[in-house]
Design an enzyme around this catalytic site. Structure first.
Site, mmCIF file in Angstrom:
data_model
loop_
_atom_site.group_PDB
_atom_site.id
_atom_site.type_symbol
_atom_site.label_atom_id
_atom_site.label_comp_id
_atom_site.label_asym_id
_atom_site.label_seq_id
_atom_site.Cartn_x
_atom_site.Cartn_y
_atom_site.Cartn_z
ATOM 1 N N HIS A 51 0.820 -1.216 0.000
ATOM 2 C CA HIS A 51 0.000 0.000 0.000
ATOM 3 C C HIS A 51 0.851 1.263 0.000
ATOM 4 C CE1 HIS A 51 -3.944 -1.897 0.496
ATOM 5 N NE2 HIS A 51 -3.310 -2.808 1.212
ATOM 6 N N GLU A 338 -3.338 -6.072 10.834
ATOM 7 C CA GLU A 338 -4.200 -6.236 9.665
ATOM 8 C C GLU A 338 -3.648 -5.300 8.596
ATOM 9 O OE1 GLU A 338 -8.145 -4.733 10.466
ATOM 10 O OE2 GLU A 338 -7.369 -3.241 11.846
#
Lengths: 479, 422
Positions: A51, A338
């Site tokens: 990301h 996560e």
């Protein structure tokens, strides 16, 4: 005296990144993994996205480690020889009234330190990605986003840690952790171990271990994400990772090429109780397809070759919890990892190691091996090089998996190398054998034969993924 | 680079028959490339009988049927390489292959026959929800384990899909000591041959549940059971009809897909219905001198028809080598239209002048039709109205086109096939 200086619970990306980083120092480390292989939990079933760092709240640990992890990934992929590609991402705005939110995401990204972000107009987006839905209003383009193979990243970290002296104990499940005057005693199904420091990188089980030693309880919810994977024929349908803007349709489902050339759709987000609940559901898979279709047109959903589900380790505070516990000295949490956990893992390893280095006064090793070579794939060679390789080792001339063109030589390498594959899934994650459109229909018998031969075991002991997952039940007419 | 007149990709029933036929038609320089360790392809694991009734007028097992062709290949001294994987065919017909003795090598072919067969659809293609434990096999993979290796993949079995391999495996698993609890079929009819339903299920009291599918898979490590549910007209599960079957094995017999990765990479046009190459009256693909036959062209249910088709492809490849493209595309192209009730025809278009005296057109229907008619139209005129007691999607049908009739038809543009319900 302790059995180990540091014991790490969990052989996922977090645990293995910590192990690899620690292995730079003179310290006795052991990783405990309840499954038969590394990369068997959350790390094996996710989007494989590196990301950009514009999603996480400014100032959060998630934002900081995301940015750092993204920066580190490229060099790491070269050092440890795993596939990584900066393909860029587009966050689509599907509703006109959401355009201010797209701007807000841009602002947050800039505040977080993400470079080269820009908002594109509809025409610019469609020029860049002709298969994006005509219903969009604009998109946030982030060139620093990348795709990585989560298996290869995890396995590379583990192998490199192992080569630098870290021990791994598989099929070892921690039942209890007892705090002692100094250090901890870990009771497992394979015996008791003592360690001065414990790193809790247990994914969806991190709350369980945390709560064994601390009064400040945490709670982790397994948040299920379901995915569909499409054939390589569909892999070029989009070239960038496509997200929808978190809005009235919720956040989550992406459409992305994988680093191996497939197309991945997913994930959903469903909170469940069961920490092993990795089953897919009809509703979930339907949701994946319908949400993906909103973002990308002409999606060739007939090309789905498999579907799967993974569990995110979602902590109630929606933040990574990394650090030594106040009421349990020497116990380092690596919890709530996560998304963007996969991206952040190199930075998580660094951060945990910093903490331990300070506490333990660690000294660098002189003989640290910073690089590791992955499994040699003849596909990456020229014809001449491949010819020479076959001459040297004829096993590289025998293709076992037709869909992914995996040779016997690669399978044997996957089994024989450090922390080598012990099961069919282990071979699959290391070589991509059985990952293609026939899903191992043709190569299964031959692969089982090779695995049994290499591991010197009976064909009846060949498993899909470790104990209780045997492939063959008996012989013909044996009852 | 070594040169061959004809290179045949695949040494299964189609490749063998094509090679034998090409040889009979005067070509000496033929090479068969086979990826498995034996010639014969999927026939080697089909140890049940019922092969060859049309071709040899006797009931043979799969290996016996294959052996008849392998003998002819050997007698004809046709060259073959086993354990050899073709990795690429260039548009100029340079075939790249590899094996562990010769490494990576290239061969220049004058003509190529595609005979790669097909593969089974996997669980993933159906998106069946649930866990992903050990114990889920495609029926053909299970057949290989049982028939060639002697291993039993499981003891309590549910089969999804009533394709022929699934039906055959229901009987085989029963013979070998497993309990086959049920065969579930999504469609309101079976995808297999009628004789297989009678001989493989009915004779052993194995229930066939039509309009049913698997809606959940239980068991994290090894399969523990599946949930079946009834489906509505659109194939969607009907809530409330779920029923749990405990089992350690799920076999899938849910369709076959022609293996055309090599063909597509070389640029051959693919028919979206058959998933096989588009071919003309001489079974030549969209690329000159590249022919296709057998299951790579369209999925067959009887090997006899594969052999017949492959013989045609082999003969035409031989003629191409001898005469070049002089026979090609004489006259105009006539389309074969698959209309009401007909899913596809092979071939899909023909040049009448280029036909042999007769041409077998093979097709499948899209549903079960009882007491119906197969109609053929030349342009708008009905020229055939053939009564059929029953037509099912699981059984391939054929009609014969006669060159003379077509040539004498004035201004022929299209040939149309339709089903008419009585």
């Amino acid at each position: 005296m302790f059995d180990y200086d540091v014991m790490i619970i969990g052989g996922g990306v977090s645990g293995c990144a910590c192990a690899r980083e620690l292995s730079r120092y003179k310290v006795k480390v052991c990783v405990l993994e309840k499954e038969e292989d590394v990369c068997s939990g959350t790390s094996k079933a996710n989007s494989g996205i590196v990301h950009g760092g514009y999603d996480a709240l400014t100032g959060s640990l998630k934002a900081k480690l995301n940015i750092r992890g993204n920066e580190m990934m490229e060099q790491l992929s070269k050092d440890l020889d795993f596939p990584f590609k900066r393909n860029g991402s587009l966050v689509l705005c599907l509703n006109e009234e959401d355009m201010p939110n797209l701007k807000a995401l841009l602002d947050r990204g800039i505040a977080n330190g993400v470079k080269d972000l820009q908002i594109l107009k509809k025409e610019e987006v469609l020029f860049m990605e002709p298969n994006i839905s005509d219903d969009i209003y604009g998109a946030l383009y982030s060139p620093s986003v990348g795709i990585v193979c989560p298996f290869h990243l995890n396995i590379a970290l583990a192998e490199n840690a192992y080569e630098n002296g870290v021990e791994f104990k598989f099929n070892t499940e921690v039942f209890h952790i007892k705090k002692r005057d100094e250090g901890y005693k870990l009771q497992t199904n394979t015996g008791e171990y003592t360690a001065k420091y414990v790193v809790n990188a247990a994914g969806v089980y991190a709350d369980k271990f945390h709560n064994m030693v601390s009064e400040n309880k945490i709670h982790i919810t397994p948040r299920k994400g379901e995915y569909c994977l499409l054939d390589k024929n569909a892999g070029k349908h989009v070239s960038k990772t496509i997200f929808a803007l978190p809005g009235k349709y919720g956040k989550g489902v992406l459409v992305s090429p994988t680093v191996h050339g497939n197309l991945i759709l997913g994930p959903t987000a469903m909170d469940i109780d069961e920490k092993e609940g990795t089953n897919t559901t009809r509703e979930g898979l339907e949701q994946v397809l319908s949400k993906a279709k909103r973002m990308v047109k002409n999606l060739p959903i007939r090309q789905v070759i498999t579907s799967f589900a993974g569990l995110r380790a979602h902590e109630d505070g929606h933040e990574f919890i990394i650090g030594e516990l106040e009421d349990a000295k020497g116990f380092i949490d690596c919890a709530g990892i996560e998304s963007p956990g996969l991206t952040s893992c190199p930075a998580i390893g660094e951060m945990v190691t910093e903490i331990l280095k300070e506490k333990m006064g660690l000294e660098k090793k002189k003989n640290f091996l910073a690089t590791r070579k992955g499994i040699l794939s003849p596909k990456t060679l020229s014809k001449e090089e491949h010819m020479a390789l076959i001459k040297e080792n004829p096993a590289y001339g025998d293709i076992i998996c037709r869909c992914e063109m995996v040779t016997e030589g690669e399978i044997i390498d996957a089994i024989r190398r450090p922390l080598g594959a012990k099961s069919l899934d282990g071979i699959k994650r290391r070589t991509r054998l059985g990952y293609g459109r026939c899903q191992a229909g043709f190569c299964l018998p031959r692969t089982m034969e090779i695995l049994a031969h290499e591991r010197n075991m009976s064909i009846f002991d060949v498993t899909k993924s470790g104990k209780d997952s045997k492939m063959m039940i008996g012989t013909n007419k044996d009852t | 680079m070594k040169e061959y007149d004809i290179v045949i990709i695949g040494g299964g029933p189609a490749g063998l028959a094509a090679a034998v036929s090409a040889k009979k038609n005067g070509i000496k320089n033929i090479l068969i490339l086979e990826r498995d360790k034996e010639l014969g392809g999927i026939l080697n694991q089909c140890i049940h009988n019922g092969f060859g009734l049309h071709t040899f007028k006797e009931e043979l097992t799969g290996p016996e049927y294959a052996e008849k062709f392998i003998q002819q290949v050997k007698e004809g001294k046709i060259e073959y390489k086993r354990n050899t994987m073709v990795t690429d065919i260039s548009p100029k017909k340079v075939v790249t292959a590899m094996n562990h003795e010769e490494g990576l090598f290239e061969i220049q072919a004058k003509a190529v026959v595609l005979a790669m067969g097909c593969r089974e659809r996997a669980r993933g293609a159906l998106n069946i929800p649930g866990y992903r434990p050990a114990g889920i096999f495609s029926a053909g993979t299970a057949q290989r384990f049982v028939n060639m290796e002697g291993y039993l993949p499981g003891r309590e079995v549910v089969i999804l899909g009533s394709g022929d391999i699934g039906l055959i495996m229901a009987r085989r698993m029963t013979f070998e000591g497993a309990k086959v609890k049920v065969v579930a079929e999504l469609m309101p009819y079976s995808g297999g041959l009628k004789r297989n339903i009678v001989q493989c299920l009915d004779d052993y009291g194995i229930p066939l549940k039509l309009r049913h599918t698997v809606v959940d898979i239980k068991g994290k490590k090894r399969l523990e059971g599946v949930v079946l549910a009834e489906v509505d007209e659109r194939g969607k599960p009907i809530s409330g009809t779920e029923e749990f079957y405990s089992c350690d094995t799920l076999l899938l017999s849910v369709g076959l897909i022609p293996e055309n990765e090599l063909s597509m990479a070389m640029g051959v046009e693919i028919n979206p219905v058959t998933m096989g190459p588009e071919v003309n009256e001489i079974l030549e693909t969209s690329m000159e001198g590249v022919f296709a036959c057998g299951n790579v062209l369209h999925v067959h249910d009887l090997v006899d028809f594969v052999s017949q088709e492959a013989a045609t492809a082999g003969k035409n490849a031989a003629l191409y080598v001898k005469m070049g493209n002089t026979r090609k595309r004489k006259g105009k192209k006539i389309l074969l239209n698959a209309k009401e009730g007909i899913r596809y025809t092979v071939p899909g278009a023909i040049h009448v002048e280029n036909m042999d005296e007769n041409l077998m057109v093979r097709f499948r229907v899209d549903n079960v039709y009882k007491n119906c008619y197969i109609n053929m139209y030349l342009n708008d005129e009905r020229v055939m109205h053939k009564k059929c007691l029953v037509l099912t999607p699981g059984e391939m049908e054929e009609i014969k086109l006669i060159k003379e009739d077509l040539l004498s038809y004035p201004n022929l543009k299209t040939i149309t096939l339709k089903i008419e319900e009585a």
